[in-house]
Structures are given as structure tokens and as C-alpha cells.
Design an enzyme around this catalytic site. Structure first.
Site, mmCIF file in Angstrom:
data_model
loop_
_atom_site.group_PDB
_atom_site.id
_atom_site.type_symbol
_atom_site.label_atom_id
_atom_site.label_comp_id
_atom_site.label_asym_id
_atom_site.label_seq_id
_atom_site.Cartn_x
_atom_site.Cartn_y
_atom_site.Cartn_z
ATOM 1 N N ASN A 41 0.838 -1.200 0.000
ATOM 2 C CA ASN A 41 0.000 0.000 0.000
ATOM 3 C C ASN A 41 0.876 1.254 0.000
ATOM 4 O O ASN A 41 1.963 1.281 0.588
ATOM 5 C CB ASN A 41 -1.002 0.002 1.153
ATOM 6 C CG ASN A 41 -0.394 -0.217 2.518
ATOM 7 O OD1 ASN A 41 0.636 -0.873 2.658
ATOM 8 N ND2 ASN A 41 -1.033 0.321 3.547
ATOM 9 N N GLU A 43 0.264 5.149 0.722
ATOM 10 C CA GLU A 43 -0.703 6.142 1.204
ATOM 11 C C GLU A 43 -0.336 7.547 0.746
ATOM 12 O O GLU A 43 0.739 7.785 0.182
ATOM 13 C CB GLU A 43 -0.791 6.058 2.738
ATOM 14 C CG GLU A 43 -1.320 4.700 3.192
ATOM 15 C CD GLU A 43 -1.604 4.624 4.678
ATOM 16 O OE1 GLU A 43 -1.152 5.510 5.434
ATOM 17 O OE2 GLU A 43 -2.294 3.657 5.073
ATOM 18 N N CYS A 52 -4.010 0.639 -2.712
ATOM 19 C CA CYS A 52 -3.933 -0.622 -1.970
ATOM 20 C C CYS A 52 -2.868 -1.522 -2.589
ATOM 21 O O CYS A 52 -2.572 -1.438 -3.782
ATOM 22 C CB CYS A 52 -5.275 -1.344 -2.012
ATOM 23 S SG CYS A 52 -6.553 -0.610 -0.996
ATOM 24 N N GLU A 54 -2.959 -4.654 -3.323
ATOM 25 C CA GLU A 54 -3.435 -5.536 -4.395
ATOM 26 C C GLU A 54 -3.472 -4.809 -5.728
ATOM 27 O O GLU A 54 -3.075 -5.338 -6.768
ATOM 28 C CB GLU A 54 -4.851 -6.044 -4.074
ATOM 29 C CG GLU A 54 -4.965 -6.838 -2.780
ATOM 30 C CD GLU A 54 -5.311 -5.962 -1.578
ATOM 31 O OE1 GLU A 54 -4.751 -4.854 -1.469
ATOM 32 O OE2 GLU A 54 -6.123 -6.403 -0.748
ATOM 33 N N CYS A 89 -10.100 -5.095 0.160
ATOM 34 C CA CYS A 89 -11.238 -4.179 0.281
ATOM 35 C C CYS A 89 -12.170 -4.352 -0.929
ATOM 36 O O CYS A 89 -11.837 -5.016 -1.915
ATOM 37 C CB CYS A 89 -10.746 -2.731 0.380
ATOM 38 S SG CYS A 89 -10.206 -2.031 -1.201
ATOM 39 N N CYS A 92 -10.736 -3.335 -4.326
ATOM 40 C CA CYS A 92 -9.756 -4.319 -4.827
ATOM 41 C C CYS A 92 -10.461 -5.575 -5.344
ATOM 42 O O CYS A 92 -10.045 -6.161 -6.342
ATOM 43 C CB CYS A 92 -8.754 -4.672 -3.734
ATOM 44 S SG CYS A 92 -7.555 -3.354 -3.431
#
Ligand code: THU
Length: 129
Positions: A41, A43, A52, A54, A89, A92
Site C-alpha cells: 500500500n 498512502e 492498496c 493488491e 477491500c 480491490c
């Protein structure tokens, strides 16, 4: 293979850039040709541009010409401690569905055991699944 993918996802966690949440995530994506693409990830101070792990892995793969995938491993935790399963999430899950069928396996770990979920289990009745 699932152990190798989880191990690579754990390594990718080390590169997580998560100064805001402190939640570090790693992903390892196995392509049909045997290549493995990792992601972490990334940010952002404005929060919503956060990427993210993924989606970073899928973006790396697709940008390098890979569109067929065999499996994905995901792990994560607060301050890099894996105490529970980190499940993809919703966004994703939809991105995974863009490239993978319902039986696509996603390996998850709580730090001790590895469990598998299919994309169909994580995204039941998903759009275009
Ligand atoms: N995160 C991921 O990298 N993958 C997911 O599927 C869930 C959430 C990241 C985004 C953010 O940097 C942090 O975890 C906390 O939400």
C-alpha cells in the site's frame, strides 16, 4: 506455491508506505506465465489517492503485459504485525474481478495459518463475475 506467495507478500509489506494509518499491506500476484508481481500500500496525505497493495500488484502486472493470473496472496496488519487476516477491500475485489474468474484463489494469513478464499466467496454475485 501458497507458502511462497505469502512469503513474498510479507516481504512486500516491508515496503509499505503507510504513515497515516500505520496499517501495512503486502500482496503477491502469480501470473499464468509464472511471473510474480508484488505490491504494497502507498498512502497519501490527501488520503483518497492511497493505493492498496493488491491494486499496485495488478497495475504492475498489467503494465508489463500480463493479464492472466493464477493466484493472489495478501497479508497485512497494524505496524506490520500480522495478527488477523487482511482481506481485500471492496474496490480491490472489483479490480481482481476485472482480470480473474470466480474460482480464482486468494490466499490469506493470520500470521499462523494460510486460508484460501475464492474471488466468488469474497465478491458474491459481483458485476460481470
Ligand atoms: N489496504 C490495502 O492495501 N489493501 C486492502 O485491501 C485494504 C486496505 C490499505 C489501504 C490503507 O493504506 C491501509 O490499508 C488502511 O486502510
Amino acid at each position: 506455491m501458497k507458502e511462497q506467495l505469502i512469503s513474498m507478500a510479507k516481504q512486500a509489506m516491508d515496503n509499505a508506505y503507510a504513515p497515516y494509518s500505520g496499517y501495512r499491506v503486502g500482496a503477491a500476484l502469480l501470473a499464468a506465465d509464472g511471473q510474480i508481481f508484488t505490491g504494497c500500500n502507498v498512502e497519501n496525505a490527501a488520503y483518497s489517492p492511497t493505493m492498496c497493495a493488491e491494486r499496485v500488484a495488478f497495475g504492475k502486472a498489467v503494465s508489463q503485459g500480463c493479464r492472466e493470473f493464477t493466484a493472489l496472496a495478501v497479508c497485512g496488519g497494524k505496524d506490520g504485525e500480522i495478527n488477523e487476516k487482511c482481506t481485500p477491500c471492496g474496490v480491490c475485489r472489483q479490480v481482481i474481478a476485472e482480470f480473474c474468474k470466480g474460482d480464482f484463489p486468494i490466499y490469506l494469513t493470520d500470521g499462523t495459518t494460510i486460508e484460501v478464499r475464492t474471488l466468488e466467496q469474497l465478491l458474491p454475485e459481483g458485476f460481470c463475475l
